[in-house]
Design a protein around this motif. Structure first.
Motif, PDB file in Angstrom:
ATOM      1  N   THR A  30       0.865  -1.175   0.000  1.00  0.00           N
ATOM      2  CA  THR A  30       0.000   0.000   0.000  1.00  0.00           C
ATOM      3  C   THR A  30       0.903   1.227   0.000  1.00  0.00           C
ATOM      4  OG1 THR A  30      -1.777  -1.120   1.183  1.00  0.00           O
ATOM      5  CG2 THR A  30      -1.787   1.282   1.222  1.00  0.00           C
ATOM      6  N   THR A  64      -3.097   0.386  -3.493  1.00  0.00           N
ATOM      7  CA  THR A  64      -2.626  -0.908  -3.015  1.00  0.00           C
ATOM      8  C   THR A  64      -2.404  -1.829  -4.217  1.00  0.00           C
ATOM      9  OG1 THR A  64      -3.750  -0.741  -0.885  1.00  0.00           O
ATOM     10  CG2 THR A  64      -3.168  -2.948  -1.630  1.00  0.00           C
ATOM     11  N   GLN A  69      -1.988 -12.981  -4.796  1.00  0.00           N
ATOM     12  CA  GLN A  69      -3.297 -13.067  -4.150  1.00  0.00           C
ATOM     13  C   GLN A  69      -3.334 -14.114  -3.041  1.00  0.00           C
ATOM     14  OE1 GLN A  69      -5.376 -13.283  -8.178  1.00  0.00           O
ATOM     15  NE2 GLN A  69      -6.895 -12.146  -7.003  1.00  0.00           N
ATOM     16  N   THR A  72      -2.036 -12.663   0.188  1.00  0.00           N
ATOM     17  CA  THR A  72      -2.662 -11.420   0.631  1.00  0.00           C
ATOM     18  C   THR A  72      -3.945 -11.725   1.394  1.00  0.00           C
ATOM     19  OG1 THR A  72      -1.781 -10.257  -1.307  1.00  0.00           O
ATOM     20  CG2 THR A  72      -3.618  -9.207  -0.134  1.00  0.00           C
ATOM     21  N   PRO A  73      -4.112 -11.176   2.602  1.00  0.00           N
ATOM     22  CA  PRO A  73      -5.351 -11.397   3.361  1.00  0.00           C
ATOM     23  C   PRO A  73      -6.585 -10.979   2.569  1.00  0.00           C
ATOM     24  CG  PRO A  73      -3.672 -10.353   4.725  1.00  0.00           C
ATOM     25  CD  PRO A  73      -3.133 -10.358   3.341  1.00  0.00           C
ATOM     26  N   ASP A  74      -7.699 -11.687   2.791  1.00  0.00           N
ATOM     27  CA  ASP A  74      -8.914 -11.451   2.015  1.00  0.00           C
ATOM     28  C   ASP A  74      -9.458 -10.035   2.166  1.00  0.00           C
ATOM     29  OD1 ASP A  74      -8.818 -14.043   1.107  1.00  0.00           O
ATOM     30  OD2 ASP A  74     -10.171 -14.836   2.648  1.00  0.00           O
ATOM     31  N   HIS A  75      -9.223  -9.427   3.331  1.00  0.00           N
ATOM     32  CA  HIS A  75      -9.799  -8.096   3.564  1.00  0.00           C
ATOM     33  C   HIS A  75      -9.061  -6.987   2.832  1.00  0.00           C
ATOM     34  CE1 HIS A  75      -6.524  -8.110   6.551  1.00  0.00           C
ATOM     35  NE2 HIS A  75      -6.556  -6.791   6.448  1.00  0.00           N
ATOM     36  N   ILE A  76      -7.896  -7.295   2.285  1.00  0.00           N
ATOM     37  CA  ILE A  76      -7.118  -6.281   1.566  1.00  0.00           C
ATOM     38  C   ILE A  76      -7.499  -6.299   0.090  1.00  0.00           C
ATOM     39  CG2 ILE A  76      -4.803  -5.580   0.836  1.00  0.00           C
ATOM     40  CD1 ILE A  76      -3.758  -6.588   3.490  1.00  0.00           C
ATOM     41  N   LYS A  77      -7.998  -5.189  -0.391  1.00  0.00           N
ATOM     42  CA  LYS A  77      -8.396  -5.054  -1.780  1.00  0.00           C
ATOM     43  C   LYS A  77      -7.423  -4.116  -2.494  1.00  0.00           C
ATOM     44  CE  LYS A  77     -11.954  -7.505  -0.680  1.00  0.00           C
ATOM     45  NZ  LYS A  77     -11.980  -8.958  -1.011  1.00  0.00           N
TER      46      LYS A  77
END
Length: 283
Positions: A30, A64, A69, A72-77
Motif C-alpha cells: 500500500t 494498493t 493473491q 494477501t489477506p482477504d480483507h485487503i483489496k
C-alpha cells in the motif's frame, strides 16, 4: 519476471521516488503517492489542472498493489499486478523517463577507509526482450559490462543493489578511467543479447508460423472463386502478417555508470549478490 521480483521492483521504485509505503506484506504493497508520482501514474490531468488553477490543496492518491493473491489477506483489496499488466508497463515507462541514466559510486567498507581505493567502471543496462507474434512474452535482463576488460555479468542489478552506493566519489577513493567507451559498451551488450537470442530454440515462433499458414489457407479458400484477387485480399493478408510474424525486440529500459570497488566474483550469491557462475564471456 517472477511475482516476487515484481514485488521487489515496486517496493524499490516507490521508495526511491519518495513515496511512503504504508503497509507491505509478502503479496501486497500500500503506497501513498507523492504529487509528482500521482501525476505520472494516475491519469488525472483534469484534476491537477483544476487544482493548480484554483489553488486547492493537493490530495495525491493512495494505491494498493496485489502481487500475490494467495499471500494477501482477504480483507485487503487492491490492483492486481503482474508482468503483462498495463500498470506495470506504465511504471516501467515512468522509470525510463525519471531515471534513464544514473552515475553511482560504491562506498567501500570502513576497514579499507584508511587507504586509497580504486573504483572500476561498470556499465549497467536494464533491458526488456519482447518475443512477439499473435502472443507476447517479455523478459527482463540486467547486464553489467566492465569498461576495463569487457567482461559481462548477468543479473548485475542484484549486485549493485547489494552494495552501498552514493552519487559522489567517497573519501579515499579514485576512479579508473574507462578503456571501453559507453557507446561501445552498449554495442557489446547488444551484440551479446542478439547472439543469445539467435542461439535459442524458438518453438513459439514455429507455432506462430503454423497458425499464420493455417489462416492464410482459410483466406485463400475464401477468395478462391476470384480470378483476380481484390484489394481487400491484400489488406487481410498484410493484417495476418502483422499479427503472426515472429519478432524479437530488444529495448533499453534504463542504465547507468557504476564505479565499484567490489568485483562480482567476490560477492556471495546467497547474500543477494552474484557469484562467478553468472559470468559471461566478453564479446
Amino acid at each position: 519476471m517472477l511475482q516476487k521480483e515484481i514485488h521487489q521492483y515496486l517496493e524499490t521504485f516507490f521508495s526511491e521516488n519518495d513515496c511512503l509505503i504504508e503497509e507491505k506484506g509478502h503479496g501486497h504493497l500500500t503506497v501513498q503517492l507523492t504529487v509528482d508520482m500521482d501525476k505520472e501514474l494516475m491519469n488525472r490531468p483534469f484534476y491537477w489542472t483544476y487544482l493548480e488553477k484554483t489553488g486547492g490543496i493537493p490530495n495525491p492518491m493512495k494505491i494498493t498493489f496485489i502481487t500475490d493473491q494467495e499471500k494477501t489477506p482477504d480483507h485487503i483489496k487492491g490492483e492486481i499486478i503482474h508482468f503483462g499488466a498495463p500498470r506495470l508497463h506504465q511504471i516501467f515507462k515512468a522509470t525510463k523517463k525519471i531515471s534513464a541514466y544514473i552515475r553511482l559510486y560504491e562506498v567501500p567498507s570502513k576497514a579499507n577507509s584508511n587507504r586509497q581505493i580504486p573504483l572500476h567502471p561498470w556499465l549497467l543496462l536494464n533491458i526488456k526482450i519482447s518475443y512477439q507474434c499473435d502472443r507476447k512474452m517479455d523478459l527482463l535482463k540486467s547486464i553489467g559490462l566492465n569498461l576495463i576488460n569487457g567482461s559481462l555479468y548477468e543479473d548485475f542489478y542484484g549486485l549493485a543493489e547489494a552494495l552501498q552506493l552514493q552519487q559522489t566519489i567517497p573519501d579515499y577513493c579514485f576512479t579508473i578511467s574507462p578503456i571501453i567507451k559507453a557507446e561501445s559498451g552498449m554495442k557489446r551488450i547488444e551484440n551479446y543479447l542478439i547472439n543469445e537470442v539467435t542461439k535459442e530454440d524458438h518453438p513459439w515462433a514455429k507455432e506462430a508460423v503454423t497458425r499464420w499458414n493455417e489462416d492464410l489457407q482459410l483466406l485463400d479458400h475464401f477468395y478462391e472463386d476470384h480470378s483476380e484477387k481484390p484489394e481487400t485480399y491484400e489488406i487481410e493478408k498484410k493484417a495476418l502478417q502483422d499479427q503472426y510474424e515472429p519478432i524479437v525486440n530488444i529495448e533499453i529500459i534504463n542504465g547507468g555508470l557504476y564505479y565499484l570497488a567490489t568485483h562480482p566474483d567476490q560477492m556471495n550469491k546467497s547474500a543477494g549478490a552474484w557469484s562467478s557462475t553468472n559470468k559471461l564471456q566478453g564479446q
